[in-house]
Design a protein around this motif. Structure first.
Motif, PDB file in Angstrom:
ATOM      1  N   VAL A 375       0.833  -1.207   0.000  1.00  0.00           N
ATOM      2  CA  VAL A 375       0.000   0.000   0.000  1.00  0.00           C
ATOM      3  C   VAL A 375       0.867   1.256   0.000  1.00  0.00           C
ATOM      4  O   VAL A 375       0.595   2.222  -0.728  1.00  0.00           O
ATOM      5  CB  VAL A 375      -0.939  -0.010   1.222  1.00  0.00           C
ATOM      6  CG1 VAL A 375      -1.662   1.323   1.348  1.00  0.00           C
ATOM      7  CG2 VAL A 375      -1.940  -1.148   1.125  1.00  0.00           C
ATOM      8  N   ILE A 376       1.944   1.254   0.813  1.00  0.00           N
ATOM      9  CA  ILE A 376       2.842   2.412   0.855  1.00  0.00           C
ATOM     10  C   ILE A 376       3.498   2.632  -0.504  1.00  0.00           C
ATOM     11  O   ILE A 376       3.607   3.760  -0.994  1.00  0.00           O
ATOM     12  CB  ILE A 376       3.904   2.215   1.947  1.00  0.00           C
ATOM     13  CG1 ILE A 376       3.252   2.251   3.330  1.00  0.00           C
ATOM     14  CG2 ILE A 376       4.987   3.292   1.859  1.00  0.00           C
ATOM     15  CD1 ILE A 376       4.196   1.889   4.472  1.00  0.00           C
ATOM     16  N   GLY A 377       3.927   1.526  -1.147  1.00  0.00           N
ATOM     17  CA  GLY A 377       4.566   1.645  -2.456  1.00  0.00           C
ATOM     18  C   GLY A 377       3.629   2.206  -3.505  1.00  0.00           C
ATOM     19  O   GLY A 377       4.007   3.103  -4.275  1.00  0.00           O
ATOM     20  N   ASP A 378       2.388   1.704  -3.543  1.00  0.00           N
ATOM     21  CA  ASP A 378       1.418   2.220  -4.519  1.00  0.00           C
ATOM     22  C   ASP A 378       1.132   3.692  -4.272  1.00  0.00           C
ATOM     23  O   ASP A 378       1.052   4.489  -5.216  1.00  0.00           O
ATOM     24  CB  ASP A 378       0.118   1.406  -4.440  1.00  0.00           C
ATOM     25  CG  ASP A 378       0.306  -0.027  -4.929  1.00  0.00           C
ATOM     26  OD1 ASP A 378       1.290  -0.268  -5.655  1.00  0.00           O
ATOM     27  OD2 ASP A 378      -0.516  -0.888  -4.571  1.00  0.00           O
ATOM     28  N   GLY A 379       0.973   4.057  -2.983  1.00  0.00           N
ATOM     29  CA  GLY A 379       0.699   5.450  -2.669  1.00  0.00           C
ATOM     30  C   GLY A 379       1.858   6.361  -3.030  1.00  0.00           C
ATOM     31  O   GLY A 379       1.658   7.472  -3.540  1.00  0.00           O
ATOM     32  N   ALA A 380       3.093   5.904  -2.782  1.00  0.00           N
ATOM     33  CA  ALA A 380       4.265   6.724  -3.106  1.00  0.00           C
ATOM     34  C   ALA A 380       4.385   6.951  -4.602  1.00  0.00           C
ATOM     35  O   ALA A 380       4.725   8.059  -5.063  1.00  0.00           O
ATOM     36  CB  ALA A 380       5.523   6.052  -2.567  1.00  0.00           C
TER      37      ALA A 380
END
Length: 423
Positions: A375-380
């Motif tokens: 989720v953090i990677g997609d958001g970044a």
């Protein structure tokens, strides 16, 4: 500047020491239970119950506060801490502050060596605090004491000078170039009324744990009656003898009729249930969890297991907020201590406004799992598409706790392995 003096600070420490000792007793599970029951038989009075809820409340916050490094470290404070066992020093200061509301870092130096940092708990140090800088105006600490708790070496701190008082020896002083006393407070949740902060082990925590310990003792006493239900015999002739112990543990007992053909009536009282004690203990655990930000799972009452890191965060939201607040106030204390240690190391009186850019980086309060990393990677990626360069290796490390250099090395190994397969 007019100082209050070492005599005043000795009396101040003596007035606060008992309170700090009480908190440590609860943390170390050595506290005594206040028994208010008048119906427990004397033979059960010796039972001593022990409960670790207060320890859990402190450790749950302390274990989630993990120092990483200084950023914008203009005075190279990181090297000073690295030379003073940072893994032990930071944890020791944080735990002591959470227990007694405030701990202290004592700074000293031997000729030709790096400054030495020593953690002193709230039972052995105090001072007069400057509410603007959170530095001490003057301080007092017990550096060494005998087995009876009587001071052997005491120190009195003011700006530029530290006075030492050793039992049986003549007092002496050591001058320094630091702009503040070499005793720095590390405070948990300070406010205008209580600048030395608040303990995690609050009066409510103490009261609830006392009630829970009394519940445990009552259940322990009742367990004897639960294990061996009370029985009765009606119509037994006066003077007739009966082996009570045999009647208690025997699975089959014979009682003969008397010469008139009569026989006594044997019965058993309803077996006592332990359920009311379990329910009362669970109610007290709910109250304690609400006070400290824990969950019933943390206190030993299993509920549904959360499925993801997000569910764990949601359950521990109050705990997360407390840990985040503690990080802010602890960071100020550690930066202040590093600043004074740098003044001592360089033999120069630096100005405090030169360290306002220095910050502390902490590990994430909750370590992300695989789904959270995704989720953090997609958001970044999406945010960087909208605002190029918004996320980089530094702020992503703060979110994930993963060191970029380690990831980079692994990536290079993977690329080399891929090239060998292609060949």
């Amino acid at each position: 500047m007019k100082y209050k003096g070492i005599g005043y600070l000795r009396r101040k420490l003596a007035s606060k020491k008992e309170r700090c000792e009480t908190r440590y007793d609860y943390y170390e599970m050595k506290n005594q239970m206040v028994d208010i029951s008048s119906v427990i038989p004397p033979e059960f009075r010796w039972l001593k119950e022990c409960l670790g809820w207060c320890s859990k409340a402190v450790d749950s916050i302390a274990d989630r506060i993990s120092f990483v490094e200084f950023s914008n470290d203009n005075f190279n404070m990181q090297k000073i801490y690295d030379m003073n066992n940072p893994d032990v020093l930071f944890d020791s200061a944080i735990i002591s502050s959470l227990i007694t509301s405030c701990s202290f870092i004592y700074i000293s130096q031997k000729v030709g060596e790096m400054p030495r940092l020593q953690v002193i708990d709230g039972r052995h140090a105090t001072g007069i605090i400057d509410p603007i800088t959170n530095m001490l105006v003057e301080g007092y600490a017990i550096l060494e004491e005998d087995v009876l708790g009587n001071p052997i070496i005491e120190a009195y701190f003011i700006q530029g000078v530290t006075y030492f008082y050793e039992r049986g020896e003549k007092p002496y002083k050591i001058k320094n170039k630091a702009p503040y006393p070499l005793l720095v407070p590390i405070i948990n949740r300070p406010d205008a009324k209580r600048p030395f902060g608040h303990s995690v082990i609050s009066r409510t925590c103490i009261s609830i744990q006392q009630a829970a310990m009394r519940t445990l003792k009552r259940s322990e006493v009742s367990a004897e009656f639960y294990s061996f239900p009370q029985k009765y015999v009606l119509g037994l002739e006066p003077g007739a003898e009966m082996d009570k112990w045999k009647a208690t543990i025997s699975s089959l007992m014979q009682i003969s009729k008397d010469e008139d053909g009569d026989k006594p009536t044997v019965g058993q009282f309803a077996q006592q249930s332990m359920a009311p004690y379990v329910e009362q203990l669970k109610m007290l655990a709910s109250l304690f969890a609400g006070e400290t930000g824990l969950t019933l799972d943390d206190l030993g009452f299993s509920t549904e297991n959360p499925s993801s890191i997000e569910a764990i965060k949601a359950q521990h939201e109050n705990l997360r907020l407390k840990a985040r607040k503690a990080q802010k106030t602890f960071a100020t204390g550690f930066i202040n201590a590093g600043f004074l240690a740098a003044c001592l190391r360089d033999g120069y009186t630096y100005s405090r406004n030169q360290i306002y850019l220095t910050k502390i980086k902490w590990e994430p309060i909750f370590e992300p799992d695989a789904s959270a990393l995704s989720v953090i990677g997609d958001g970044a990626i999406k945010i960087n598409q909208a605002v190029p360069g918004y996320f980089d290796k530094d702020n992503l490390k703060e979110l994930t706790g993963i060191d970029y250099s380690t990831s980079s090395s692994t990536s290079n190994i993977d690329d080399m392995f891929k090239e060998e397969i292609d060949e």
